[in-house]
Design an enzyme around this catalytic site. Structure first.
Site, PDB file in Angstrom:
ATOM      1  N   LEU A 197       0.062 -11.755  -0.010  1.00 50.55           N
ATOM      2  CA  LEU A 197      -0.456 -11.633  -1.370  1.00 50.55           C
ATOM      3  C   LEU A 197       0.649 -11.298  -2.364  1.00 50.55           C
ATOM      4  O   LEU A 197       0.565 -11.648  -3.530  1.00 50.55           O
ATOM      5  CB  LEU A 197      -1.541 -10.541  -1.428  1.00 50.55           C
ATOM      6  CG  LEU A 197      -2.815 -10.812  -0.618  1.00 50.55           C
ATOM      7  CD1 LEU A 197      -3.748  -9.615  -0.705  1.00 50.55           C
ATOM      8  CD2 LEU A 197      -3.521 -12.059  -1.120  1.00 50.55           C
ATOM      9  N   ASP A 206      -1.466   7.299 -13.036  1.00 49.30           N
ATOM     10  CA  ASP A 206      -0.897   5.956 -13.245  1.00 49.30           C
ATOM     11  C   ASP A 206      -1.992   4.960 -13.606  1.00 49.30           C
ATOM     12  O   ASP A 206      -2.119   3.900 -12.995  1.00 49.30           O
ATOM     13  CB  ASP A 206      -0.148   5.498 -11.998  1.00 49.30           C
ATOM     14  CG  ASP A 206       0.889   4.404 -12.313  1.00 49.30           C
ATOM     15  OD1 ASP A 206       1.239   4.257 -13.497  1.00 49.30           O
ATOM     16  OD2 ASP A 206       1.330   3.722 -11.377  1.00 49.30           O
ATOM     17  N   GLY A 227       7.057  -6.137  -3.027  1.00 51.10           N
ATOM     18  CA  GLY A 227       7.752  -5.324  -4.006  1.00 51.10           C
ATOM     19  C   GLY A 227       8.674  -4.364  -3.294  1.00 51.10           C
ATOM     20  O   GLY A 227       8.978  -4.522  -2.110  1.00 51.10           O
ATOM     21  N   GLY A 228       9.125  -3.329  -4.014  1.00 52.01           N
ATOM     22  CA  GLY A 228      10.042  -2.371  -3.429  1.00 52.01           C
ATOM     23  C   GLY A 228       9.443  -1.597  -2.282  1.00 52.01           C
ATOM     24  O   GLY A 228      10.157  -1.088  -1.427  1.00 52.01           O
ATOM     25  N   PHE A 229       8.114  -1.506  -2.233  1.00 49.94           N
ATOM     26  CA  PHE A 229       7.450  -0.745  -1.178  1.00 49.94           C
ATOM     27  C   PHE A 229       7.259  -1.544   0.093  1.00 49.94           C
ATOM     28  O   PHE A 229       6.985  -1.003   1.154  1.00 49.94           O
ATOM     29  CB  PHE A 229       6.061  -0.286  -1.664  1.00 49.94           C
ATOM     30  CG  PHE A 229       5.192  -1.438  -2.062  1.00 49.94           C
ATOM     31  CD1 PHE A 229       4.437  -2.110  -1.120  1.00 49.94           C
ATOM     32  CD2 PHE A 229       5.150  -1.863  -3.376  1.00 49.94           C
ATOM     33  CE1 PHE A 229       3.652  -3.179  -1.479  1.00 49.94           C
ATOM     34  CE2 PHE A 229       4.376  -2.939  -3.737  1.00 49.94           C
ATOM     35  CZ  PHE A 229       3.618  -3.599  -2.787  1.00 49.94           C
TER      36      PHE A 229
END
Length: 679
Positions: free
Chosen positions: A357, A476, A360-362
């Site tokens: 999907l 957030d 990213g950085g994670f």
């Protein structure tokens, strides 16, 4: 007039009198041994099966089913206004496709109207909602048959019966069971979720003002000792004319089938006994019965295969010990369902790139389908180099693992294997809200859909701040962290930055995190996240949805344009609607809603935290249960709304998703790509 004519007229009048009284009596006293020919008023997913079984709910998640007797019933003495005695008896059953997983319950309801307007699914059983629960103006009496434990309603367990008056916090409640007349009144436990039919008797003594509720298995005579008793005058609760019926609801991740097999009701008299032999049969659950051939052959096969089976089991035990997973202390206390790595591997087709999907950085997020239940999931596979790390992983496990609300993304479970961290979520086929507002999508959201999204996020945030056992600060809130299900209902996600503290406690100081444009100004000074700082972020979100603009954008001169200040400038000129997204439409109703949302966004974005409303007040304003405060009386000015000028940029744990050119990339936050239906 002749004597013969007079006699004839008298007979006609007497006949009409008898017929009218008979029809009136029929409206107040009725018996349904099955509902095949019943003319019930059905709402939601409620349905009458071909065999006469009343099905209140089905497999549909987050659904409500209502079934009411169509005629109003007179519950009060018109002379003195006191509630009349009444009696009812009904036979019900609660079944599940997965017997080990409990869903939500059902209720017998006496209500002033058929619609139960504004009622919600999940723990509200289709009777109340977060706003009206507990209000004396409801005029609702109910018998709650609940298979779900909800601490907010002071539930005693996940298998109880309660007497509810205007609220799901029962006036009196008890674990399901009955007092056995054949064993000196000994208490026998019953499982409401057993899939077996049970009978309930409800009696109200209008003279002595007492309520009795009795429960027993279907083939057990009515016990002498009731399960619940309550001394309460129902005269102030019931209106003169009311409707009687049933309500049931399902949840966001688990659902049950709620059935009524028969029903009898009477005013000022004993309800007629139900004829068990005439009741419809329940649908079959569980495995089919073995054939005679297997019954005979099985013992022989067992003897022949005993040695092989024993050897195979020994091999499995050794293999399980060899690959046993380590469970740390914090996992024992907080862990939700733990998934096997093998199941997640199969579900994602070996973490195939075709199921990817986003990344990213994670790490990466994959779509999958669990092999046994066929439930669609999203699996976040955290990489070793992730900045999120173990600490944030534990935070998500602790916070999201126990949160349950229809407007929050549900964390279904997790897996740890050889240092890998995997989180399993509900799959959201329509992805994040961000791409429908900023990503130039093929499908756009009209104002009705956007307002529905806003209400959903507000209810989810209200639950985090006030509805759970602890206060949860999200920290957030933004469009990219709002996910949309198949029906475009909103779910607030990404709890990697969330902080928890007890109600009434003082939040602890921490480092400033979040996304530029959504961070409350006081966080830069005190670095102490509160519910008010969440409200500020929600205010920026409101303006983002209504205007179709990001909280911070760059102009042609590479200067920052602050959305709050931009909207405020229009409000100061008395032209606030000119700030709205031009794609929203121009009807009077839309204009009123947009005007409300824009002003509420400015109010939530006030530089003074004490001037901002709570999320409870925000929900009341959005649902028109409370008026919007007079904006001119709050001291709003251009100076007070310049909330982020002069502060230096800070290093964010998760970069902002602003200026994302694609529907999945451009962000390193979890929910920017988590559960997205896009490719």
């Amino acid at each position: 007039m002749s004597i013969a004519c007079k006699n004839m007229l008298s007979k006609v009048m007497f006949t009409l009198f008898v017929v009218c009284n008979s029809e009136s009596s029929a409206e107040h006293n009725f018996t349904y041994n099955g509902f095949r020919s019943a003319n019930l008023s059905l709402d939601g997913v409620a349905n009458i099966a071909h065999n006469g079984l009343l099905e209140l709910t089905n497999k549909t998640k987050l659904s409500i089913g209502h079934a009411f007797h169509p005629a109003r019933i007179n519950f009060k003495n018109s002379t003195n206004g006191t509630a009349l005695s009444f009696c009812t008896s009904f036979i019900f059953a609660i079944l599940s496709d997965v017997p080990a997983l409990k869903g939500h319950g059902m209720a017998f309801v006496i209500a002033p109207n058929l619609e139960l307007r504004g009622s919600r699914a999940d723990e509200y059983l289709g009777v109340f909602n977060p706003i009206n629960d507990g209000k004396s103006t409801n005029h609702i009496f109910a018998i709650e048959i609940d298979t779900n434990y909800v601490p907010v309603f002071n539930d005693i367990n996940d298998n109880h019966v309660g007497i509810d008056i205007n609220s799901l916090s029962s006036d009196v409640t008890s674990s399901a069971g009955y007092y056995d007349d054949n064993n000196n009144g000994a208490f026998r436990n019953l499982s409401l979720f057993s899939g077996k039919a049970m009978q309930i008797w409800l009696e109200y003594d209008g003279l002595n003002k007492k309520i009795h509720v009795t429960l027993a298995p279907i083939k057990v005579a009515k016990p002498k000792i009731p399960l619940l008793s309550l001394a309460r005058d129902l005269s102030p609760i019931l209106d003169e004319f009311m409707y009687v019926g049933f309500s049931a609801a399902t949840g966001s991740s688990l659902s049950s089938h709620h059935y009524v097999l028969g029903w009898s009701f009477s005013i000022s008299g004993q309800a007629q006994e139900l004829n068990i032999s005439q009741l419809p049969s329940l649908p079959h659950i569980g495995p089919k019965k073995r054939s005679m051939v297997l019954t005979v052959v099985l013992p022989v096969i067992s003897v022949v295969m005993f040695v092989l089976v024993f050897t195979y089991l020994a091999f499995l035990i050794r293999r399980k010990r060899k690959f046993a997973e380590v469970v740390e202390d914090w996992e024992r206390e907080y862990r939700p369902q733990r998934f096997k790595y093998k199941d997640l591997y199969v579900a994602t087709k070996g973490f195939n790139d075709e199921e990817l999907l986003g990344s990213g950085g994670f790490g990466r997020v994959y779509r999958g389908t669990l092999p046994n239940s066929k439930i669609e999931i999203a699996v976040k596979r955290v990489s070793h180099e992730s900045r999120q790390g173990m600490k944030e992983f534990v935070a998500e496990i602790v916070s999201m693992g126990r949160l349950r609300h229809r407007n929050l993304v549900s964390l279904l479970g997790y897996c740890r294997r050889k240092g890998e961290l995997l989180l399993v979520y509900d799959y959201m086929p329509n992805g994040s809200l961000d791409r429908y507002i900023h990503g130039q999508p093929k499908v756009t959201l009209d104002w009705k859909q956007r307002f529905q999204v806003i209400e959903g996020v507000a209810l989810g945030l209200f639950y985090l701040h006030e509805g759970w056992e602890q206060v949860v600060i999200h920290r957030d809130i933004k469009a990219s962290n709002v996910l949309l299900d198949a029906h475009f209902n909103s779910r607030l996600g990404d709890f990697g930055l969330a902080r928890l503290y007890d109600h009434g406690a003082d939040p602890q100081t921490t480092h400033v995190v979040g996304t530029h444009g959504y961070i409350a100004p006081e966080l830069y000074r005190a670095a102490k996240a509160t519910t008010s700082s969440d409200v500020f972020s929600f205010g920026a979100f409101l303006l983002e949805v209504a205007c179709g603009r990001r909280p911070i954008e760059m102009n042609a001169d590479n200067e920052e344009i602050n959305l709050v200040e931009w909207v405020f400038a229009f409000w100061r000129k008395g032209q606030i609607l000119k700030a709205a997204d031009p794609n929203l439409g121009s009807s009077k109703h839309v204009a009123e809603d947009v005007d409300l949302v824009l002003k509420l966004g400015l109010l939530c974005s006030h530089i003074d935290p004490t001037a901002r409303p709570s999320m409870r007040q925000v929900v009341q304003i959005l649902e028109r249960d409370s008026p919007l405060p007079d904006m001119s009386s709050l001291g709003l000015s251009f100076k007070t709304l310049k909330f982020a000028q002069g502060f230096e940029d800070i290093t964010m744990p998760y970069p902002s998703s602003s200026n994302s050119g694609s529907k999945l990339t451009g962000s390193s936050t979890v929910s920017d790509i988590l559960l997205s239906g896009g490719r």
